[in-house]
Design a protein around this motif. Structure first.
Motif, PDB file in Angstrom:
ATOM      1  N   MET A 159       0.496  -1.381   0.635  1.00 58.60           N
ATOM      2  CA  MET A 159      -0.035  -0.006   0.194  1.00 58.60           C
ATOM      3  C   MET A 159       0.882   1.358   0.308  1.00 58.60           C
ATOM      4  SD  MET A 159      -2.940  -0.833  -0.244  1.00 58.60           S
ATOM      5  CE  MET A 159      -3.735   0.870   0.009  1.00 58.60           C
ATOM      6  N   GLY A 160       2.218   0.949   0.675  1.00 59.06           N
ATOM      7  CA  GLY A 160       3.154   2.400   0.992  1.00 59.06           C
ATOM      8  C   GLY A 160       3.712   2.577  -0.325  1.00 59.06           C
ATOM      9  N   ALA A 161       3.654   1.657  -1.337  1.00 58.18           N
ATOM     10  CA  ALA A 161       4.508   1.283  -2.155  1.00 58.18           C
ATOM     11  C   ALA A 161       3.416   2.681  -3.419  1.00 58.18           C
ATOM     12  CB  ALA A 161       5.254  -0.105  -2.949  1.00 58.18           C
ATOM     13  N   ILE A 162       2.255   1.979  -3.548  1.00 60.37           N
ATOM     14  CA  ILE A 162       1.128   1.954  -4.826  1.00 60.37           C
ATOM     15  C   ILE A 162       1.235   3.448  -4.536  1.00 60.37           C
ATOM     16  CG2 ILE A 162      -1.341   2.303  -5.361  1.00 60.37           C
ATOM     17  CD1 ILE A 162      -1.308  -1.256  -4.869  1.00 60.37           C
ATOM     18  N   LEU A 163       0.563   3.951  -3.350  1.00 55.74           N
ATOM     19  CA  LEU A 163       0.482   5.380  -2.536  1.00 55.74           C
ATOM     20  C   LEU A 163       1.729   6.768  -3.050  1.00 55.74           C
ATOM     21  CD1 LEU A 163      -1.514   7.533  -0.998  1.00 55.74           C
ATOM     22  CD2 LEU A 163       0.031   6.988   0.965  1.00 55.74           C
ATOM     23  N   PHE A 164       2.733   6.012  -2.117  1.00 58.64           N
ATOM     24  CA  PHE A 164       4.196   6.822  -3.157  1.00 58.64           C
ATOM     25  C   PHE A 164       3.929   7.479  -4.533  1.00 58.64           C
ATOM     26  CE2 PHE A 164       5.204   6.334   1.405  1.00 58.64           C
ATOM     27  CZ  PHE A 164       4.472   7.181   1.489  1.00 58.64           C
ATOM     28  N   GLY A 165       3.774   5.945  -5.037  1.00 57.25           N
ATOM     29  CA  GLY A 165       4.188   6.100  -6.428  1.00 57.25           C
ATOM     30  C   GLY A 165       2.661   6.907  -6.807  1.00 57.25           C
ATOM     31  N   LEU A 166       2.023   7.000  -7.099  1.00 53.66           N
ATOM     32  CA  LEU A 166       0.544   7.470  -7.387  1.00 53.66           C
ATOM     33  C   LEU A 166       1.368   8.888  -6.671  1.00 53.66           C
ATOM     34  CD1 LEU A 166      -2.212   5.947  -6.482  1.00 53.66           C
ATOM     35  CD2 LEU A 166      -1.853   6.115  -8.572  1.00 53.66           C
ATOM     36  N   ILE A 167       1.038   9.564  -5.862  1.00 53.49           N
ATOM     37  CA  ILE A 167       2.071  10.608  -5.452  1.00 53.49           C
ATOM     38  C   ILE A 167       3.155  10.895  -6.857  1.00 53.49           C
ATOM     39  CG2 ILE A 167       3.044  12.470  -3.606  1.00 53.49           C
ATOM     40  CD1 ILE A 167       1.504  10.372  -1.381  1.00 53.49           C
ATOM     41  N   LEU A 188      10.500   9.296  -6.234  1.00 49.04           N
ATOM     42  CA  LEU A 188       9.320   8.864  -5.703  1.00 49.04           C
ATOM     43  C   LEU A 188       8.437   7.466  -6.360  1.00 49.04           C
ATOM     44  CD1 LEU A 188       6.636  11.841  -3.902  1.00 49.04           C
ATOM     45  CD2 LEU A 188       7.759  10.082  -2.714  1.00 49.04           C
ATOM     46  N   MET A 189       8.357   7.944  -7.688  1.00 48.80           N
ATOM     47  CA  MET A 189       8.184   6.666  -8.536  1.00 48.80           C
ATOM     48  C   MET A 189       9.114   5.465  -7.903  1.00 48.80           C
ATOM     49  SD  MET A 189       6.047   8.051 -11.337  1.00 48.80           S
ATOM     50  CE  MET A 189       7.332   8.626 -12.160  1.00 48.80           C
ATOM     51  N   LEU A 190      10.406   5.271  -7.906  1.00 50.01           N
ATOM     52  CA  LEU A 190      11.511   4.435  -8.057  1.00 50.01           C
ATOM     53  C   LEU A 190      11.987   4.006  -7.098  1.00 50.01           C
ATOM     54  CD1 LEU A 190      13.217   5.623 -11.206  1.00 50.01           C
ATOM     55  CD2 LEU A 190      11.577   4.070 -11.117  1.00 50.01           C
ATOM     56  N   TYR A 191      12.333   4.922  -5.691  1.00 53.11           N
ATOM     57  CA  TYR A 191      12.511   4.279  -4.804  1.00 53.11           C
ATOM     58  C   TYR A 191      12.338   2.589  -3.962  1.00 53.11           C
ATOM     59  CZ  TYR A 191       9.593   6.189  -0.706  1.00 53.11           C
ATOM     60  OH  TYR A 191       8.720   5.819   0.371  1.00 53.11           O
ATOM     61  N   PRO A 192      10.809   2.513  -4.418  1.00 46.79           N
ATOM     62  CA  PRO A 192      10.589   1.755  -3.356  1.00 46.79           C
ATOM     63  C   PRO A 192      11.566   0.397  -4.490  1.00 46.79           C
ATOM     64  CG  PRO A 192       8.122   3.097  -3.734  1.00 46.79           C
ATOM     65  CD  PRO A 192       9.407   3.047  -4.542  1.00 46.79           C
ATOM     66  N   TYR A 193      11.735   0.365  -5.093  1.00 43.90           N
ATOM     67  CA  TYR A 193      12.078  -0.765  -5.875  1.00 43.90           C
ATOM     68  C   TYR A 193      13.534  -0.916  -5.305  1.00 43.90           C
ATOM     69  CZ  TYR A 193       9.147  -0.520  -9.405  1.00 43.90           C
ATOM     70  OH  TYR A 193       7.624  -1.116 -10.584  1.00 43.90           O
ATOM     71  N   ALA A 194      14.455   0.063  -4.716  1.00 44.16           N
ATOM     72  CA  ALA A 194      15.398  -0.671  -3.649  1.00 44.16           C
ATOM     73  C   ALA A 194      15.301  -0.336  -2.425  1.00 44.16           C
ATOM     74  CB  ALA A 194      16.654   0.668  -4.286  1.00 44.16           C
ATOM     75  N   ILE A 195      14.228  -0.831  -1.864  1.00 43.09           N
ATOM     76  CA  ILE A 195      14.345  -0.431   0.111  1.00 43.09           C
ATOM     77  C   ILE A 195      12.934  -1.832   0.232  1.00 43.09           C
ATOM     78  CG2 ILE A 195      13.100   0.674   1.780  1.00 43.09           C
ATOM     79  CD1 ILE A 195      14.050   3.293   0.297  1.00 43.09           C
ATOM     80  N   SER A 196      13.783  -2.598   0.771  1.00 41.28           N
ATOM     81  CA  SER A 196      12.858  -3.760   1.104  1.00 41.28           C
ATOM     82  C   SER A 196      12.010  -3.376   2.537  1.00 41.28           C
ATOM     83  CB  SER A 196      13.781  -4.839   1.482  1.00 41.28           C
ATOM     84  OG  SER A 196      14.118  -4.629   2.184  1.00 41.28           O
ATOM     85  N   ALA A 197      12.446  -2.439   3.283  1.00 39.67           N
ATOM     86  CA  ALA A 197      11.981  -2.499   5.017  1.00 39.67           C
ATOM     87  C   ALA A 197      10.997  -1.267   5.056  1.00 39.67           C
ATOM     88  CB  ALA A 197      12.746  -2.023   5.564  1.00 39.67           C
TER      89      ALA A 197
END
Length: 81
Positions: free
Chosen positions: A21-29, A52-61
């Motif tokens: 949900m966080g990845a989707i939320l920050f991706g949309l923002i 904001l769109m790309l950083y969730p791919y680098a963070i796993s926590a």
């Protein structure tokens, strides 16, 4: 179910629903910020949106996902001024 246990023994785990949900939320923002920055020719919004769109791919926590996402959103807020 055996496949899931095999993946876990290899060190791979599935993301939690809070992470997704966080990845989707920050991706949309990020997408909205990118579109606004591109339309208004505002480079700071465009690049923060890309981050904001790309950083969730680098963070796993999950906690780090929300911390970095909040920081980037604050960057959007202060870049607006």
């Amino acid at each position: 179910m055996d496949e899931l246990k095999t993946l876990e023994t290899m060190g791979l785990t599935l993301p939690t629903p809070a992470y997704l949900m966080g990845a989707i939320l920050f991706g949309l923002i990020g997408y909205a910020a990118y579109r606004y920055g591109k339309k208004a020719s505002f480079a700071a919004f465009k690049w923060i949106g890309v981050a904001l769109m790309l950083y969730p791919y680098a963070i796993s926590a999950t906690w780090l996902l929300y911390l970095v996402g909040t920081g980037l959103c604050l960057g959007l807020y202060f870049a607006r001024r």
